[in-house]
Motif scaffolding. Structure first.
Motif, short mmCIF file in Angstrom:
data_model
loop_
_atom_site.label_atom_id
_atom_site.label_comp_id
_atom_site.label_asym_id
_atom_site.label_seq_id
_atom_site.Cartn_x
_atom_site.Cartn_y
_atom_site.Cartn_z
N SER A 39 33.06 40.89 47.95
CA SER A 39 34.27 40.01 47.27
C SER A 39 35.67 40.59 47.80
CB SER A 39 34.17 40.46 45.68
OG SER A 39 32.92 39.82 45.03
N ARG A 40 36.58 39.77 47.46
CA ARG A 40 37.91 40.23 47.96
C ARG A 40 39.14 39.78 46.99
NH1 ARG A 40 41.05 35.37 49.08
NH2 ARG A 40 39.92 33.72 50.10
N LEU A 41 39.87 40.51 46.87
CA LEU A 41 41.08 39.80 46.02
C LEU A 41 42.58 40.27 46.96
CD1 LEU A 41 41.71 38.90 43.09
CD2 LEU A 41 42.00 41.29 42.27
N ALA A 48 47.92 38.64 41.58
CA ALA A 48 46.85 38.35 42.76
C ALA A 48 47.18 36.95 43.35
CB ALA A 48 45.51 38.25 42.07
N ARG A 105 44.91 41.86 51.55
CA ARG A 105 43.46 41.60 51.02
C ARG A 105 42.71 42.82 50.99
NH1 ARG A 105 40.88 36.75 53.97
NH2 ARG A 105 42.35 35.82 52.57
N HIS A 156 32.73 40.07 39.44
CA HIS A 156 33.86 39.42 38.77
C HIS A 156 34.67 40.38 37.79
CE1 HIS A 156 35.51 35.26 37.48
NE2 HIS A 156 36.39 36.35 37.25
N THR A 182 47.15 35.96 38.05
CA THR A 182 46.82 35.22 39.38
C THR A 182 47.96 34.17 39.70
OG1 THR A 182 45.47 33.81 38.40
CG2 THR A 182 44.55 35.67 39.35
N LEU A 223 36.96 42.89 40.05
CA LEU A 223 38.12 42.27 40.28
C LEU A 223 38.92 42.36 39.13
CD1 LEU A 223 37.30 39.20 42.54
CD2 LEU A 223 37.35 41.60 43.12
N ASN A 242 41.33 34.84 45.79
CA ASN A 242 40.27 35.79 45.38
C ASN A 242 38.97 35.01 45.93
OD1 ASN A 242 40.39 34.11 43.07
ND2 ASN A 242 38.38 35.00 42.39
#
Length: 243
Positions: free
Chosen positions: A131-133, A121, A236, A106, A179, A109, A124
Motif C-alpha cells: 500500500s502507499r500513502l 494526506a 509517497r 487500511h 485527506t 494507513l 492513497n
C-alpha cells in the motif's frame, strides 16, 4: 439501495441475499458483505452460489465489487460466467484472506497519519501485498523511524471502533478530515468516524467508509519499504505487511 452488511460486521464471510438485478454490468443484491471499491480500497472479490431449477448448483466468481447507481453494489462477473436471475436466492462469499489483508493495510494507513500529526494526506492506494500513502510534506522522516513508530502503535494493541456524527459537526470541526484527495461522502446527514485508541484520547480519529481490524495488534508487523518524491512537496510512503 443495497444493505451494506460489512458495516455491521466487517468479519462476516458468507451471507444469503436476493438478486435484485442481473446484467452484463454486474449483479445487484438486496444485501451484501462485499465492500465496493472506494477511497483507495479495492472492492472485494469472491463467489456467488445458487440453486438451479434442476436441483444442482451454479457458482460464479465475483471479480470485484463496484459502486452501482442509486446506492447499490455491483458484483461484477466474468463475461462467460453464469448469472443468477432476479429473485434468485444466492449465498455470497467474500475472499476473506484478501479482505482481511485490506483491513490490516487500511488500519495501518490510519496509524501512518497518526505518526505525522497535522500533515495532510494527498492520495492513497490500498493493496493486499503493498500500500502507499502520499503526504503534503517537503521532508518526510526516515523510513526506519516510520517503521519503528508504526510497529510500536501496532504492538500497543489499541482498539479500533467507530461512531457516527452529523454533517454539521464535521463542518464545525474540519480538522477531522486528514485527506485532501478523498472527502467523506455527504448527503445522508451523517458521517462515519473511525477511531483508533480510546474515545477519551484517540490515537487517530477521522472520517472513513472502509473496513478495519478490531485492534492494532491484529495488523502484525509492517515495514515502510520506500519513500518517493512525487512533486515539490508530495512524498509517497510505501508499506508492506511482514507476513
Amino acid at each position: 439501495m443495497t444493505e451494506l452488511l460489512y458495516r455491521l460486521d466487517p468479519y462476516g464471510r458468507d451471507a444469503g441475499a436476493t438478486v435484485v438485478s442481473s446484467g452484463p454490468e454486474g449483479v445487484v443484491l438486496d444485501r451484501t458483505l462485499f465492500y465496493a471499491r472506494a477511497g483507495g480500497q479495492p472492492g472485494d472479490s469472491g463467489t456467488l452460489r445458487w440453486a438451479k431449477p434442476d436441483g444442482s448448483y451454479a457458482e460464479a466468481k465475483v471479480a470485484e465489487a463496484l459502486k452501482g447507481p442509486d446506492n447499490t453494489v455491483l458484483h461484477t462477473l466474468p463475461e462467460d460466467a453464469p448469472r443468477p436471475e432476479p429473485g434468485t436466492h444466492v449465498v455470497a462469499s467474500i475472499d476473506w484472506e484478501r479482505r482481511h489483508r485490506h483491513m490490516r493495510m487500511h488500519t495501518t494507513l490510519h496509524l501512518l497519519c497518526a505518526v505525522m500529526p497535522g500533515i495532510y494526506a494527498t492520495g492513497n492506494q490500498i493493496g493486499a501485498e503493498k500500500s502507499r500513502l502520499d503526504f503534503d510534506l517537503p521532508e518526510p522522516p526516515p523510513k526506519e523511524w516510520l517503521t519503528m513508530q508504526l510497529n510500536a502503535l501496532i504492538a500497543a494493541d489499541h482498539p479500533v471502533g467507530e461512531r457516527w456524527i452529523e454533517e454539521a459537526e464535521l463542518d464545525r470541526n474540519p480538522g477531522l478530515v486528514r485527506t485532501l484527495s478523498v472527502q467523506p461522502p455527504r448527503g445522508a446527514g451523517q458521517i462515519r468516524l473511525v477511531r483508533i485508541g480510546s474515545e477519551e484520547s484517540p490515537v487517530d480519529l477521522q472520517p472513513c467508509g472502509g473496513t478495519h481490524v478490531r485492534s492494532t495488534r491484529e495488523i502484525g508487523a509492517v515495514e515502510v519499504t520506500k519513500l518517493e518524491s512525487k512533486g515539490k512537496q508530495n512524498r509517497r510512503v510505501h508499506i508492506v505487511l511482514k507476513d
